[in-house]
Scaffold this motif. Structure first.
Motif, PDB file in Angstrom:
ATOM      1  N   ALA A 100      -1.120   3.554   5.385  1.00 19.73           N
ATOM      2  CA  ALA A 100      -1.372   2.183   4.931  1.00 19.73           C
ATOM      3  C   ALA A 100      -2.129   1.404   6.006  1.00 19.73           C
ATOM      4  CB  ALA A 100      -0.054   1.492   4.588  1.00 19.73           C
ATOM      5  N   ARG A 120      -4.571  -0.504  -1.571  1.00 21.87           N
ATOM      6  CA  ARG A 120      -3.398  -0.015  -2.300  1.00 21.87           C
ATOM      7  C   ARG A 120      -3.795   1.063  -3.316  1.00 21.87           C
ATOM      8  NH1 ARG A 120      -0.016  -4.084  -6.093  1.00 21.87           N
ATOM      9  NH2 ARG A 120      -2.000  -4.067  -7.204  1.00 21.87           N
ATOM     10  N   ILE A 154       0.822  -1.200   0.000  1.00 21.33           N
ATOM     11  CA  ILE A 154       0.000   0.000   0.000  1.00 21.33           C
ATOM     12  C   ILE A 154       0.862   1.259   0.000  1.00 21.33           C
ATOM     13  CG2 ILE A 154      -1.740   1.280   1.321  1.00 21.33           C
ATOM     14  CD1 ILE A 154      -2.652  -1.531   2.377  1.00 21.33           C
TER      15      ILE A 154
END
Lengths: 274, 267
Positions: free
Chosen positions: A150, A182, A131
């Protein structure tokens, strides 16, 4: 994702306010794969905040259309604007279209999230590294901040306990949720889903659709290629039916799914629903 | 002349200094040349996949030339030939307390240039083996091609490279012996010199063979450890080759066999 999540450089050319603008404005799009006419005079407008589900039999061109929207495929003819700009092309003084520089295409893609059928997570990176990669490398976010973000995104897709896991250690549904997180990490204005649930075991489809539902209710502009009629009915503002490279029917889900005007749509729906 | 056990045993366990130095030189020649070969191979592999035609042609031509000619000929051209023509003479190079004889430099250059061509093919295959979806995912996130290569494609390709790279290094350890032809005092030439003083040819080269096999076996163990670590780090499957198979099958350049067995395990 809130509209406040727009990247600073998105504002440079953002002369119009977000509300009421078109996220996608495609007119007369054609594409050939060799002799095969995969997109045949397709026109599609998607407003900001709208959720559009594209349905149709396999080979009808829906995935190709979606891939054209972030220039993973080139269009051969027509005009396609995404987030208010020609995607992948630049117009010269004589009105001819030239392919954009690699850097410019990459810049445009930052604002378009893409979720793949087969996830395409980076297997050598953990969930949180997957991510954080693009924010760190593309947006030049500080590493610690990107990892924080993330983790927040992982929590949002219900995977806060999986941040250190590698994709190979996750189930299909978990992988796809990481892939959605992501894509969201780049704070896109538009999210594209290419059959995001078709590679999943049936019991995992629900968890991914739930994340997509939540995203839609947050106001994200979404274009979803899917065979999930329940999702289309419950979430879509508009359903677009494609067949043989053309859009043959489009409208509110109740209209397209319950009383389709086109016989190809009727035939397709009777196969999918039974 | 009869086989002399005591000579053999003595040579094996109390080798003359020239033997030990030759063996050490063989190892550092191989290590340096392999490292440079990997770097050159990566560059050539990227050039071969470049969008610029001149780079593709250059890399392709280089690989064609180097793989199409014997290492022995390359070594003589680079060391003796270039000097004879007055192009370049490898002289002793002193870096602080270390002085590197010209012939060693020429040896390293030859091996590195040669290895680069082979590594290029291995790297290219490894890069191509990474799923196309990886590059697409990177592109969809706004990564440039170069960034995608560096952060997404190459780290995955390197895992594929490790087993054949190990094989290349095994080969490299042995191929250094060819540099005896330009007078490089590595293990083989040390043995030859010792032979011309004693004429115990069979015993001397038997011991030399033992030295080589000790080096390559030690390397097999190191390689196995590297692969185990890689496997432990990534969650996904890395093809692992059992030590028995590592030692007893797979020829030079062939790469450890990735047989049906491993592939089944990988699924």
């Amino acid at each position: 994702m809130t509209p406040a999540g727009k990247t600073p450089d998105a504002d440079v050319e953002g002369t119009q306010s977000r509300a009421g603008t078109l996220a996608v404005e495609g007119t007369g799009i054609h594409k050939w794969f060799g002799p095969h006419h995969v997109l045949d005079d397709v026109s599609l407008q998607v407003a900001s905040g709208e959720v559009v589900v594209i349905i149709g039999p396999s080979g009808s061109g829906k995935t190709t259309l979606l891939r054209c929207l972030n220039h993973l495929e080139r269009i051969d003819r027509g005009r396609l604007l995404v987030n208010g700009h020609l995607i992948g092309y630049r117009e010269n003084a004589r009105g001819e279209l030239r392919e954009d520089s690699e850097a410019e295409i990459a810049r445009q893609r930052r604002e378009i999230g893409f979720v793949f059928q087969h996830f395409n997570l980076f297997p050598h990176l953990t969930a949180e590294q997957n991510i954080a990669l693009a924010p760190v490398r593309v947006r030049k976010a500080p590493r610690a901040q990107a990892l924080d973000e993330a983790r927040r995104l992982l929590a949002r897709v219900g995977l806060d306990d999986k941040r250190g896991s590698f994709p190979g250690q996750l189930s299909g549904g978990q992988r796809q949720r990481v892939a959605i997180a992501r894509a969201l990490a780049m704070r896109p204005r538009l999210m594209l889903f290419d059959e995001a649930t078709s590679a999943l075991d049936p019991e995992m489809v629900g968890e991914v659709l739930a994340v997509m539902r939540e995203l839609a209710s947050d106001g994200m502009t979404m274009i979803v290629v899917s065979h999930e009629m329940g999702f289309a009915r419950g979430v879509a503002d508009r359903v677009v039916m494609m067949d043989a490279g053309r859009i043959i029917e489009a409208g509110p889900p109740a209209q397209v799914l319950d009383s389709p005007a086109h016989e190809r749509t009727q035939a397709f729906l009777s196969k999918v629903l039974h | 002349m009869t086989f002399d056990w005591s000579f053999l045993a003595h040579l094996l366990f109390h080798p003359p200094g020239s033997f030990v130095q030759g063996a050490i030189r063989t190892i550092y020649l191989a290590v340096i040349a392999q490292a440079l070969g990997v770097a050159l191979g990566l560059l050539l592999a990227l050039w071969r996949r470049s969008r610029r035609l001149p780079l593709r042609v250059l890399a392709g031509g280089y690989i064609w030339l180097v793989r199409g000619t014997p290492l022995l000929v390359q070594a003589v051209i680079i060391y003796d030939g270039s000097s004879a023509l007055g192009l370049y003479s490898f002289g002793t190079l002193s870096v602080g307390p270390v002085s590197v004889p010209g012939v060693v430099q020429a040896g390293i250059v030859t091996l590195a240039l040669n290895e680069g061509a082979y590594m290029a093919e291995i790297m290219r295959a490894a890069i191509d083996s990474v799923d196309k979806g990886q590059a697409e995912a990177a592109a969809s996130l706004g990564l440039r091609r170069r960034q995608a290569m560096r952060h997404v494609i190459l780290p995955q390709a390197m895992r594929v490279v490790i087993p054949p790279l190990g094989n290349e290094f095994n080969n490299m350890l042995k191929v250094t012996s060819l540099l005896s032809v330009i007078g490089l005092q590595e293990l083989f030439l040390a043995a030859q010199d010792y032979n011309s003083a004693t004429f115990r040819t069979f015993e001397i080269f038997l011991v030399t063979a033992v030295y080589y096999i000790v080096m390559t076996t030690a390397w097999s163990l190191v390689q196995a450890a590297i692969e185990r670590r890689l496997q432990a780090r990534g969650g996904d499957v890395v093809v692992s080759v059992p030590l028995r198979q590592r030692l007893f099958s797979g020829g030079p350049g062939g790469g450890p066999p990735i047989g049906a067995e491993q592939l089944r395990g990988a699924r």
